[in-house]
Motif scaffolding. Sequence first.
Motif, short mmCIF file in Angstrom:
data_model
loop_
_atom_site.label_atom_id
_atom_site.label_comp_id
_atom_site.label_asym_id
_atom_site.label_seq_id
_atom_site.Cartn_x
_atom_site.Cartn_y
_atom_site.Cartn_z
N TRP A 153 0.80 -1.21 0.00
CA TRP A 153 0.00 0.00 0.00
C TRP A 153 0.85 1.28 0.00
CZ3 TRP A 153 1.47 2.00 4.71
CH2 TRP A 153 1.84 1.06 5.70
N PHE A 154 2.18 1.12 -0.09
CA PHE A 154 3.06 2.29 -0.01
C PHE A 154 2.78 3.29 -1.14
CE2 PHE A 154 6.98 4.48 -1.21
CZ PHE A 154 7.33 5.07 0.00
N GLU A 155 2.58 2.80 -2.36
CA GLU A 155 2.41 3.71 -3.50
C GLU A 155 1.12 4.52 -3.41
OE1 GLU A 155 4.63 4.50 -5.60
OE2 GLU A 155 6.05 3.05 -4.77
N GLN A 156 0.17 4.06 -2.61
CA GLN A 156 -1.09 4.79 -2.46
C GLN A 156 -0.95 5.99 -1.51
OE1 GLN A 156 -4.42 2.13 -1.55
NE2 GLN A 156 -3.10 0.40 -2.12
N MET A 157 0.11 6.04 -0.76
CA MET A 157 0.25 7.06 0.27
C MET A 157 0.56 8.43 -0.32
SD MET A 157 2.09 5.43 3.62
CE MET A 157 3.63 4.97 2.84
N SER A 158 0.15 9.44 0.40
CA SER A 158 0.52 10.81 0.04
C SER A 158 2.00 11.02 0.30
CB SER A 158 -0.29 11.81 0.87
OG SER A 158 0.07 11.72 2.24
N ASP A 159 2.57 12.05 -0.27
CA ASP A 159 3.98 12.34 -0.06
C ASP A 159 4.27 12.60 1.42
OD1 ASP A 159 4.49 12.07 -2.74
OD2 ASP A 159 4.44 14.23 -3.17
N GLU A 160 3.35 13.26 2.08
CA GLU A 160 3.53 13.53 3.51
C GLU A 160 3.57 12.23 4.31
OE1 GLU A 160 1.42 15.99 7.20
OE2 GLU A 160 0.62 16.15 5.15
N VAL A 242 -1.41 3.09 12.00
CA VAL A 242 -2.20 4.29 11.71
C VAL A 242 -2.07 4.63 10.23
CG1 VAL A 242 -2.34 6.78 12.07
CG2 VAL A 242 -2.17 5.26 14.04
N LEU A 243 -0.87 4.57 9.71
CA LEU A 243 -0.66 4.83 8.28
C LEU A 243 -1.29 3.74 7.42
CD1 LEU A 243 3.09 5.95 8.19
CD2 LEU A 243 1.07 7.40 7.96
N ARG A 244 -1.05 2.49 7.79
CA ARG A 244 -1.60 1.38 7.01
C ARG A 244 -3.10 1.46 6.89
NH1 ARG A 244 -2.06 -4.06 10.14
NH2 ARG A 244 -3.70 -2.73 10.99
N ASP A 245 -3.77 1.76 7.99
CA ASP A 245 -5.23 1.73 8.02
C ASP A 245 -5.85 2.84 7.16
OD1 ASP A 245 -5.01 -0.44 9.64
OD2 ASP A 245 -5.51 0.61 11.51
N ARG A 246 -5.10 3.89 6.91
CA ARG A 246 -5.62 4.96 6.04
C ARG A 246 -5.78 4.46 4.60
NH1 ARG A 246 -1.61 9.88 7.89
NH2 ARG A 246 -2.42 10.13 10.03
N TYR A 247 -5.00 3.44 4.22
CA TYR A 247 -4.99 3.02 2.82
C TYR A 247 -5.46 1.59 2.60
CZ TYR A 247 -2.32 7.30 2.54
OH TYR A 247 -1.94 8.62 2.63
N THR A 248 -5.81 0.90 3.67
CA THR A 248 -6.26 -0.49 3.50
C THR A 248 -7.63 -0.74 4.09
OG1 THR A 248 -5.17 -1.17 5.57
CG2 THR A 248 -3.90 -1.36 3.52
N SER A 249 -8.18 0.19 4.83
CA SER A 249 -9.48 -0.02 5.46
C SER A 249 -10.62 0.24 4.45
CB SER A 249 -9.64 0.88 6.67
OG SER A 249 -9.50 2.22 6.31
#
Length: 249
Positions: A153-160, A242-249
Amino acid sequence: MISRNVPDSWQALQTEVGRILHECGFDVEVEKKTQAVRGAVELDVYAEETVRGRKYAIVCECKYWKSRIPQNVVHGFRTVVQDIGANIGYIISMEGFQSGAISASDLTNLKLVTWQEFQDIFEESWYEGFFTNQIHERLSSLMTYAEPFAPTWFEQMSDEDKSTYFALRDKYEPFAWVMQSLGPYSRRFRANPIPQLPLRMRLDADPTLGTIPAHILDETGYRELLEASLAYGEAALSEFRVLRDRYTS
């Protein structure tokens, strides 16, 4: 040593002895009432395990006395151990034993030990059977975040969030690798004694360890190291999740 803490009462001594044996894989009863050949007795700690169909039983007498244990205690305990058919009996004393007590235990299945000596006897079994497994069961997930390969899910994350992720990885990667070195798989292929504490003694030359808290690097008791490492590692996992759940939930 398993724990640097010293029990402060006879109840605490019983509890800690039973706790160590339980964590070594024994079924344990504290203050067990049982019927012996000469009548009912109460055992401070009774521990039993079955290995390949054979029962192995341990009985412990915990003496939180301010004086050395005399030989009459040994004679009485030896009778109890024999009557209930235990394999071995431990008398654990906070102040040691009189010379007569030591002589009375010769050529018997009794061991007269201090609290520290009792820990020494079971340290390796406790470390292999409990400590390493706790590290694996509760902290192995940290390696999936600390390893060089980014999660799916790394590529889905924002730059921040990517910056936050890299900062977390830099912070916790040294700790994760140290924990992996203390896990069961690392021990499986090593014939050396269990690593000595504090960790700083053998790791301090590594400049990347500066992110690991001093209270973990300087801990001298394995139980306290485990508790501190689990608390720190599980807090680290929460930050990653916390980061993971923003993009996998």
